[in-house]
Design an enzyme around this catalytic site. Structure first.
Site, PDB file in Angstrom:
ATOM      1  N   LEU A 125       0.884  -1.161   0.000  1.00  0.00           N
ATOM      2  CA  LEU A 125       0.000   0.000   0.000  1.00  0.00           C
ATOM      3  C   LEU A 125       0.918   1.206   0.000  1.00  0.00           C
ATOM      4  O   LEU A 125       1.891   1.252   0.760  1.00  0.00           O
ATOM      5  CB  LEU A 125      -0.895   0.004   1.248  1.00  0.00           C
ATOM      6  CG  LEU A 125      -2.036  -1.015   1.286  1.00  0.00           C
ATOM      7  CD1 LEU A 125      -2.727  -0.994   2.643  1.00  0.00           C
ATOM      8  CD2 LEU A 125      -3.050  -0.755   0.179  1.00  0.00           C
ATOM      9  N   ASP A 126       0.627   2.199  -0.850  1.00  0.00           N
ATOM     10  CA  ASP A 126       1.549   3.322  -0.939  1.00  0.00           C
ATOM     11  C   ASP A 126       1.451   4.228   0.280  1.00  0.00           C
ATOM     12  O   ASP A 126       0.659   4.010   1.193  1.00  0.00           O
ATOM     13  CB  ASP A 126       1.372   4.084  -2.259  1.00  0.00           C
ATOM     14  CG  ASP A 126      -0.003   4.721  -2.394  1.00  0.00           C
ATOM     15  OD1 ASP A 126      -0.598   5.084  -1.369  1.00  0.00           O
ATOM     16  OD2 ASP A 126      -0.484   4.865  -3.540  1.00  0.00           O
ATOM     17  N   LEU A 127       2.278   5.259   0.296  1.00  0.00           N
ATOM     18  CA  LEU A 127       2.454   6.118   1.470  1.00  0.00           C
ATOM     19  C   LEU A 127       1.140   6.622   2.048  1.00  0.00           C
ATOM     20  O   LEU A 127       0.909   6.560   3.261  1.00  0.00           O
ATOM     21  CB  LEU A 127       3.351   7.304   1.100  1.00  0.00           C
ATOM     22  CG  LEU A 127       3.589   8.356   2.195  1.00  0.00           C
ATOM     23  CD1 LEU A 127       4.439   7.772   3.312  1.00  0.00           C
ATOM     24  CD2 LEU A 127       4.262   9.588   1.600  1.00  0.00           C
TER      25      LEU A 127
ATOM     26  N   SER B 220      -1.968   5.547   1.315  1.00  0.00           N
ATOM     27  CA  SER B 220      -3.052   4.563   1.373  1.00  0.00           C
ATOM     28  C   SER B 220      -3.066   3.902   2.751  1.00  0.00           C
ATOM     29  O   SER B 220      -2.057   3.865   3.452  1.00  0.00           O
ATOM     30  CB  SER B 220      -2.877   3.507   0.287  1.00  0.00           C
ATOM     31  OG  SER B 220      -2.965   4.093  -0.994  1.00  0.00           O
TER      32      SER B 220
ATOM     33  N   ARG C 265      -5.400   5.157  -8.235  1.00  0.00           N
ATOM     34  CA  ARG C 265      -5.196   6.599  -8.373  1.00  0.00           C
ATOM     35  C   ARG C 265      -5.061   6.999  -9.847  1.00  0.00           C
ATOM     36  O   ARG C 265      -5.599   8.026 -10.287  1.00  0.00           O
ATOM     37  CB  ARG C 265      -3.963   7.033  -7.580  1.00  0.00           C
ATOM     38  CG  ARG C 265      -4.101   6.788  -6.081  1.00  0.00           C
ATOM     39  CD  ARG C 265      -2.842   7.209  -5.319  1.00  0.00           C
ATOM     40  NE  ARG C 265      -2.900   6.776  -3.934  1.00  0.00           N
ATOM     41  CZ  ARG C 265      -3.530   7.406  -2.958  1.00  0.00           C
ATOM     42  NH1 ARG C 265      -4.149   8.553  -3.224  1.00  0.00           N
ATOM     43  NH2 ARG C 265      -3.530   6.929  -1.721  1.00  0.00           N
TER      44      ARG C 265
END
Length: 251
Positions: A115-117, A119, A203
């Site tokens: 999961l990105d920063l 999220s 996104r």
């Protein structure tokens, strides 16, 4: 003749060293192969030159000169990732990472996907790199579900069209199930489900619809749910549940 079709008496004993390293939690199988190619892995004092090398029960495996413990039983945890953490063991930019925030009592674990920063939500963690790789594959067929808050004018018809897949900046994305849950002014909550989960896929796809994602929460990964797990909490999935839910070859 493949290993599977050889008589049992002629098959190599043990398991491939890349899989052994992955199950031991050293790295993913792909990264293990890169470590082997770089000369960082040894078996019984001899450098390993091929990932198809087999490890038997009494063999000693070294990575960077340090012994690798025999893989423990496969374990899986649910983790409620907060926003503001990167899913990596070491960040070159010095940002806080998921693994720095985990309880010290946990063994070394790796994540199933990322999961990105910014999220948040459900992140599966495991001590078995081979399992992580299996669960990340689209072929496994596990659906990842999200709640997504967006800013902009939502067109339900354009959302529905994502079920046919989309090509954005030359990249083809698979089918995405997306529906409008609620709307207030220029902000809306969507339900989104997909099987691939490429880097920043939601996104990018929403941006192609002129929507800006302002919050992204993963609520499930295959059969495993975020549920009421508090933000930042970790909970192990019972071994019985793990055996029941995983594809048979993974157990």
């Amino acid at each position: 003749m493949s290993e599977e079709t050889r008589p049992a008496s002629e098959r190599p004993v043990g398991e491939r060293i890349a899989k052994f390293l992955a199950r031991a939690g050293v790295s993913s199988r792909r990264d293990a192969e890169a470590m082997i190619a770089a000369g960082r892995v040894a078996l019984n004092g001899q450098a390993v030159s091929h990932p198809a090398t087999f490890v038997a029960a009494d063999d000693i495996v070294l990575v960077d000169g340090k012994p690798v413990a025999t893989p423990a039983r496969t374990r899986l945890w649910r983790y409620h990732k907060p926003s503001g953490l990167v899913t990596t063991h070491r960040d070159p930019e010095g940002r806080p990472t998921v693994f720095e925030k985990l309880p010290s009592a946990l063994p070394r674990v790796i994540s199933v996907g990322r999961l990105d920063l910014t999220s948040e939500g459900l992140l599966l963690l495991t001590n078995d790199g081979a399992l992580a790789r299996l669960l990340e594959l689209p072929a496994t067929g596990w659906i990842r579900r999200y709640r997504v808050r967006v800013h902009g004018a939502v067109d339900p018809a354009r959302l529905a069209a994502l079920a046919r897949g989309a090509t954005i900046a030359g990249v083809r994305y698979g089918p995405i199930e997306a529906g409008l849950d609620s709307r207030k002014g220029e902000n809306a909550w969507l339900s989104v489900a997909l099987r691939e989960g490429r880097n920043r896929e939601i996104r990018k796809v929403m941006a192609s619809l002129d929507l800006v994602v302002t919050r992204l929460i993963r609520i499930s990964y295959g059969p495993f749910q975020l549920g009421l797990l508090p933000r930042g909490a970790v909970e192990e999935i019972p071994a019985r549940v793990l055996r029941e839910q995983l594809p048979k070859p993974a157990v």
